[in-house]
Design a protein around this motif. Structure first.
Motif, PDB file in Angstrom:
ATOM      1  N   THR A 156       0.844  -1.209   0.000  1.00 15.28           N
ATOM      2  CA  THR A 156       0.000   0.000   0.000  1.00 15.28           C
ATOM      3  C   THR A 156       0.869   1.245   0.000  1.00 15.28           C
ATOM      4  O   THR A 156       2.020   1.218   0.451  1.00 15.28           O
ATOM      5  CB  THR A 156      -0.912   0.049   1.245  1.00 15.28           C
ATOM      6  OG1 THR A 156      -0.092   0.213   2.421  1.00 15.28           O
ATOM      7  CG2 THR A 156      -1.740  -1.231   1.383  1.00 15.28           C
ATOM      8  N   GLU A 157       0.309   2.343  -0.493  1.00 14.13           N
ATOM      9  CA  GLU A 157       1.053   3.606  -0.510  1.00 14.13           C
ATOM     10  C   GLU A 157       1.382   4.059   0.902  1.00 14.13           C
ATOM     11  O   GLU A 157       2.453   4.619   1.155  1.00 14.13           O
ATOM     12  CB  GLU A 157       0.243   4.685  -1.243  1.00 14.13           C
ATOM     13  CG  GLU A 157       0.151   4.457  -2.741  1.00 14.13           C
ATOM     14  CD  GLU A 157      -0.080   5.740  -3.518  1.00 14.13           C
ATOM     15  OE1 GLU A 157       0.110   6.840  -2.957  1.00 14.13           O
ATOM     16  OE2 GLU A 157      -0.435   5.636  -4.696  1.00 14.13           O
ATOM     17  N   LEU A 158       0.461   3.816   1.825  1.00 19.79           N
ATOM     18  CA  LEU A 158       0.669   4.221   3.215  1.00 19.79           C
ATOM     19  C   LEU A 158       1.884   3.516   3.810  1.00 19.79           C
ATOM     20  O   LEU A 158       2.749   4.146   4.430  1.00 19.79           O
ATOM     21  CB  LEU A 158      -0.592   3.879   4.025  1.00 19.79           C
ATOM     22  CG  LEU A 158      -0.827   4.638   5.319  1.00 19.79           C
ATOM     23  CD1 LEU A 158      -0.876   6.138   5.087  1.00 19.79           C
ATOM     24  CD2 LEU A 158      -2.136   4.172   5.966  1.00 19.79           C
ATOM     25  N   MET A 204      18.696   3.106  -3.456  1.00 22.26           N
ATOM     26  CA  MET A 204      17.533   2.441  -2.872  1.00 22.26           C
ATOM     27  C   MET A 204      16.264   3.158  -3.290  1.00 22.26           C
ATOM     28  O   MET A 204      16.185   4.391  -3.223  1.00 22.26           O
ATOM     29  CB  MET A 204      17.607   2.400  -1.341  1.00 22.26           C
ATOM     30  CG  MET A 204      16.338   1.796  -0.698  1.00 22.26           C
ATOM     31  SD  MET A 204      16.367   1.748   1.097  1.00 22.26           S
ATOM     32  CE  MET A 204      17.253   0.226   1.365  1.00 22.26           C
ATOM     33  N   VAL A 205      15.270   2.394  -3.720  1.00 23.32           N
ATOM     34  CA  VAL A 205      13.971   2.958  -4.059  1.00 23.32           C
ATOM     35  C   VAL A 205      12.904   2.149  -3.331  1.00 23.32           C
ATOM     36  O   VAL A 205      12.964   0.919  -3.269  1.00 23.32           O
ATOM     37  CB  VAL A 205      13.724   2.962  -5.593  1.00 23.32           C
ATOM     38  CG1 VAL A 205      13.767   1.567  -6.172  1.00 23.32           C
ATOM     39  CG2 VAL A 205      12.406   3.644  -5.932  1.00 23.32           C
ATOM     40  N   VAL A 206      11.951   2.866  -2.744  1.00 19.55           N
ATOM     41  CA  VAL A 206      10.861   2.238  -2.009  1.00 19.55           C
ATOM     42  C   VAL A 206       9.560   2.604  -2.718  1.00 19.55           C
ATOM     43  O   VAL A 206       9.348   3.765  -3.076  1.00 19.55           O
ATOM     44  CB  VAL A 206      10.807   2.750  -0.550  1.00 19.55           C
ATOM     45  CG1 VAL A 206       9.709   2.028   0.233  1.00 19.55           C
ATOM     46  CG2 VAL A 206      12.159   2.586   0.126  1.00 19.55           C
ATOM     47  N   GLY A 207       8.687   1.634  -2.941  1.00 22.57           N
ATOM     48  CA  GLY A 207       7.447   1.961  -3.637  1.00 22.57           C
ATOM     49  C   GLY A 207       6.425   0.851  -3.584  1.00 22.57           C
ATOM     50  O   GLY A 207       6.575  -0.142  -2.875  1.00 22.57           O
ATOM     51  N   THR A 208       5.388   1.055  -4.353  1.00 28.75           N
ATOM     52  CA  THR A 208       4.302   0.086  -4.464  1.00 28.75           C
ATOM     53  C   THR A 208       4.461  -0.668  -5.790  1.00 28.75           C
ATOM     54  O   THR A 208       5.562  -0.771  -6.326  1.00 28.75           O
ATOM     55  CB  THR A 208       2.950   0.813  -4.413  1.00 28.75           C
ATOM     56  OG1 THR A 208       2.933   1.792  -5.462  1.00 28.75           O
ATOM     57  CG2 THR A 208       2.748   1.503  -3.074  1.00 28.75           C
ATOM     58  N   HIS A 209       3.336  -1.129  -6.349  1.00 20.24           N
ATOM     59  CA  HIS A 209       3.357  -1.806  -7.652  1.00 20.24           C
ATOM     60  C   HIS A 209       3.926  -0.905  -8.746  1.00 20.24           C
ATOM     61  O   HIS A 209       4.287  -1.373  -9.821  1.00 20.24           O
ATOM     62  CB  HIS A 209       1.942  -2.235  -8.039  1.00 20.24           C
ATOM     63  CG  HIS A 209       0.979  -1.105  -8.100  1.00 20.24           C
ATOM     64  ND1 HIS A 209       0.373  -0.591  -6.974  1.00 20.24           N
ATOM     65  CD2 HIS A 209       0.534  -0.364  -9.132  1.00 20.24           C
ATOM     66  CE1 HIS A 209      -0.399   0.419  -7.325  1.00 20.24           C
ATOM     67  NE2 HIS A 209      -0.327   0.576  -8.617  1.00 20.24           N
ATOM     68  N   ALA A 210       4.028   0.417  -8.484  1.00 16.61           N
ATOM     69  CA  ALA A 210       4.600   1.346  -9.462  1.00 16.61           C
ATOM     70  C   ALA A 210       6.034   0.972  -9.829  1.00 16.61           C
ATOM     71  O   ALA A 210       6.532   1.358 -10.892  1.00 16.61           O
ATOM     72  CB  ALA A 210       4.569   2.776  -8.911  1.00 16.61           C
ATOM     73  N   ALA A 364      -1.912  10.507   3.784  1.00 18.40           N
ATOM     74  CA  ALA A 364      -0.615  10.767   4.416  1.00 18.40           C
ATOM     75  C   ALA A 364      -0.722  11.892   5.437  1.00 18.40           C
ATOM     76  O   ALA A 364      -0.149  11.808   6.533  1.00 18.40           O
ATOM     77  CB  ALA A 364       0.430  11.119   3.354  1.00 18.40           C
ATOM     78  N   ALA A 365      -1.492  12.937   5.097  1.00 21.60           N
ATOM     79  CA  ALA A 365      -1.661  14.066   6.020  1.00 21.60           C
ATOM     80  C   ALA A 365      -2.406  13.639   7.275  1.00 21.60           C
ATOM     81  O   ALA A 365      -2.048  14.030   8.401  1.00 21.60           O
ATOM     82  CB  ALA A 365      -2.402  15.202   5.317  1.00 21.60           C
ATOM     83  N   ALA A 366      -3.452  12.800   7.108  1.00 28.99           N
ATOM     84  CA  ALA A 366      -4.221  12.328   8.266  1.00 28.99           C
ATOM     85  C   ALA A 366      -3.350  11.467   9.180  1.00 28.99           C
ATOM     86  O   ALA A 366      -3.404  11.582  10.413  1.00 28.99           O
ATOM     87  CB  ALA A 366      -5.444  11.538   7.800  1.00 28.99           C
ATOM     88  N   MET A 367      -2.535  10.608   8.572  1.00 30.16           N
ATOM     89  CA  MET A 367      -1.654   9.763   9.369  1.00 30.16           C
ATOM     90  C   MET A 367      -0.575  10.579  10.073  1.00 30.16           C
ATOM     91  O   MET A 367      -0.236  10.322  11.230  1.00 30.16           O
ATOM     92  CB  MET A 367      -0.995   8.705   8.478  1.00 30.16           C
ATOM     93  CG  MET A 367      -1.883   7.542   8.086  1.00 30.16           C
ATOM     94  SD  MET A 367      -2.721   6.732   9.464  1.00 30.16           S
ATOM     95  CE  MET A 367      -1.374   6.409  10.577  1.00 30.16           C
ATOM     96  N   GLN A 368      -0.040  11.566   9.371  1.00 29.20           N
ATOM     97  CA  GLN A 368       1.013  12.401   9.963  1.00 29.20           C
ATOM     98  C   GLN A 368       0.474  13.188  11.149  1.00 29.20           C
ATOM     99  O   GLN A 368       1.148  13.324  12.174  1.00 29.20           O
ATOM    100  CB  GLN A 368       1.594  13.352   8.903  1.00 29.20           C
ATOM    101  CG  GLN A 368       2.921  13.984   9.303  1.00 29.20           C
ATOM    102  CD  GLN A 368       4.013  12.946   9.547  1.00 29.20           C
ATOM    103  OE1 GLN A 368       4.221  12.039   8.750  1.00 29.20           O
ATOM    104  NE2 GLN A 368       4.708  13.066  10.671  1.00 29.20           N
ATOM    105  N   ALA A 369      -0.756  13.699  11.015  1.00 29.32           N
ATOM    106  CA  ALA A 369      -1.376  14.445  12.117  1.00 29.32           C
ATOM    107  C   ALA A 369      -1.547  13.537  13.339  1.00 29.32           C
ATOM    108  O   ALA A 369      -1.342  13.966  14.484  1.00 29.32           O
ATOM    109  CB  ALA A 369      -2.726  15.018  11.677  1.00 29.32           C
TER     110      ALA A 369
END
Length: 524
Positions: A156-158, A204-210, A364-369
């Motif tokens: 997941t992106e999260l 190093m690269v971190v990602g999803t299915h992208a 991402a903003a909701a999780m960061q908050a």
């Protein structure tokens, strides 16, 4: 008409099985005799010798397919890694914690893997919070030190974003740049990252299915780390592995798979027979036990009051709902409705909302908050199931817990108990409960041992979710059942040794009979 028995007679005689022709005849034309001679009764109980013979064949075919994959890997060329632990030592020196003995053991196993001439394939499992992420980073450092590239793929992106932030925090002091690539990456940033990957300027690269899109090209991919592999379709994992093979002549990257879903030994022996296998079976010191309670929906008002007091003491709460919005078919509490209700009843408390329909930036903003303690309650769907780390969160409230599987409940519970504060998980259910749902909730209340929970989950749901083949249209075994037929596994391993070494042609025919084209997907 007799059917060819591909399994050698010596193995059939050892197991005292009927011939394949007899098996198929007995299954399709069962006798109606009394007691032990009543084929129908035995077939219903799945205890008929003919069924056992077919289950034995199917599991043997699968085991042989794993042996073939393992054998083929011996002829693949791995990147040439001269082991140096300089970066590992520098990284460990800056950490505010020490590795557990279990983590040290797994890092040593990986360091040994990386020196092999053929590509390593290792499964690392550890319960929620056991510290797999830092082990993954330490695995990557010798690769980077040798000038190669590492790709980390999350479901997941999260979770990808959280991994990226963690790796960035740990690697910035070492002056190693990390990139993050997902479907939400801006076009301009994406072009820049792709060019840097192609030129080997990003290690190093971190990602999803992208990460496995057609336009992503690596210069020298030498290690692939896949987090929660069962959440990817097997062809997706194969696509990224092929990118490593294409990137540097015929050299194949090493591969490490991480999972927080504890895999019972029975399943690991069968499904992951071609992989080396490590377990991080120790939690870091300071982790607190999580108290789990099961409560009916009628007690909602009491729970809300409990949360009010917890927030007043500076604690944070997850409130998880199975649905985002109202459904015509499912009678469940929704995230949007619960968010509105809590905003009304807890007007003086900051409350956030996160679910799968939100844009990546909003999530991402909701999780960061929430991580920054700017919101005290986070209403969410199961999007927060994997990987989210907020040590100050000490209460996990799960609505309609009776609708979720054991593995999912265990993952959600693992979001709390990450700090030094005593933590709780509340499983709220709607009556009446089915026997299966009651058993799941009782299991959650009785144990926090991920392996015990996995055994129960395997009994109740089967192996398909863990194996990850359902995404390719493969619903698992046709006759065999891993848990029911666990007693066959020692004999199957012994038979696989004989057939693989002495009867290679028979082995191929048995694999084709049961697996056909599916074998190409197994453990890619």
């Amino acid at each position: 008409q007799p059917i060819d028995d591909v399994i050698p007679n010596e193995i059939i005689a050892e197991q005292n099985y009927p011939s394949l022709s007899q098996c198929l005849y007995q299954i399709h034309r069962p006798s109606l005799g009394e007691g032990l001679h009543n084929d129908i009764g035995l077939l219903k109980e799945q205890q008929h010798p003919a069924q056992q013979r077919l289950a034995f064949e199917e599991l043997l075919a699968h085991q042989l397919a794993m042996r073939v994959k393992q054998h083929e890997r011996q002829y693949e060329q791995a990147p040439d890694i001269k082991l140096s632990t300089t970066l590992q030592a520098a990284c460990l020196k800056q950490l505010p914690f020490a590795l557990t003995h279990a983590q040290q053991k797994v890092v040593a196993q990986i360091n040994k893997d990386l020196q092999k001439k053929h590509p390593a394939l290792r499964l690392i499992q550890g319960d929620v919070g056991s510290g797999k992420t830092i082990v993954a980073l330490l695995a990557a450092l010798p690769i980077i030190e040798n000038g190669y590239q590492v790709a980390v793929m999350a479901p997941t992106e999260l979770l990808a974003l959280q991994h990226y932030e963690k790796f960035q925090e740990w690697l910035t002091p070492l002056k190693i740049p990390v990139a993050h690539l997902s479907s939400s990456t801006k076009a301009k940033d994406r072009r820049s990252i792709l060019q840097a990957l192609e030129n080997n300027n990003i290690k190093m690269v971190v990602g999803t299915h992208a990460l496995f899109q057609d336009d992503v090209e690596f210069n020298s991919l030498a290690l692939l780390i896949v987090d929660e592999q069962h959440r990817f379709g097997v062809d997706q994992r194969l696509a990224l592995r092929k990118k490593g093979q294409n990137a540097h002549n015929d050299i194949s990257p090493h591969q490490i798979t991480l999972t927080a879903t504890p895999i019972p030994r029975t399943l690991a022996m069968t499904m992951y027979a071609d992989m080396d296998y490590s377990v991080i079976d120790e939690l870091p010191p300071g982790r607190t036990a999580i108290k789990t309670v099961v409560i009916a929906q009628e007690k909602r008002a009491d729970i809300i009051e409990r949360i009010r007091h917890a927030c007043a003491e500076g604690k944070q709460t997850y409130w998880v709902c199975p649905l985002i919005s109202e459904s015509e078919t499912l009678q469940c509490e929704t995230a949007e409705d619960t968010f509105g209700l809590l905003k009304e009843q807890l007007a003086d408390i900051n409350i956030g909302l996160v679910h799968g329909r939100m844009k990546p930036k909003e999530k991402a903003a909701a999780m960061q908050a929430f991580k920054n303690n700017e919101t005290q309650i986070l209403v969410a769907t199961t999007v927060i199931e994997v990987g989210v780390d907020v040590p100050n969160a000490s209460l996990m409230m799960i609505e309609n817990a009776e609708r979720l599987g054991l593995a999912q409940l265990h993952q959600l519970r693992g979001r709390v108990g990450r700090g030094s504060t005593a933590s709780s998980c509340v499983l709220m259910y709607k009556s009446p409960l089915s026997q299966k749902a009651k058993h799941r909730l009782d299991t959650m209340r009785a144990t926090q041992d991920g392996f015990k929970i996995a055994e129960e989950d395997l009994k109740m749901r089967g192996a398909g979710e863990l194996f990850g083949t359902r995404q390719t249209g493969d619903n698992g075994f046709r006759v065999a059942d891993v848990f029911r037929d666990v007693h066959l596994l020692p004999e199957i391993e012994a038979a696989a040794d004989i057939m693989h070494e002495q009867y290679p042609e028979n082995s191929k025919r048995l694999i084709n009979r049961w697996l056909g084209l599916r074998q190409q997907y197994h453990q890619t």
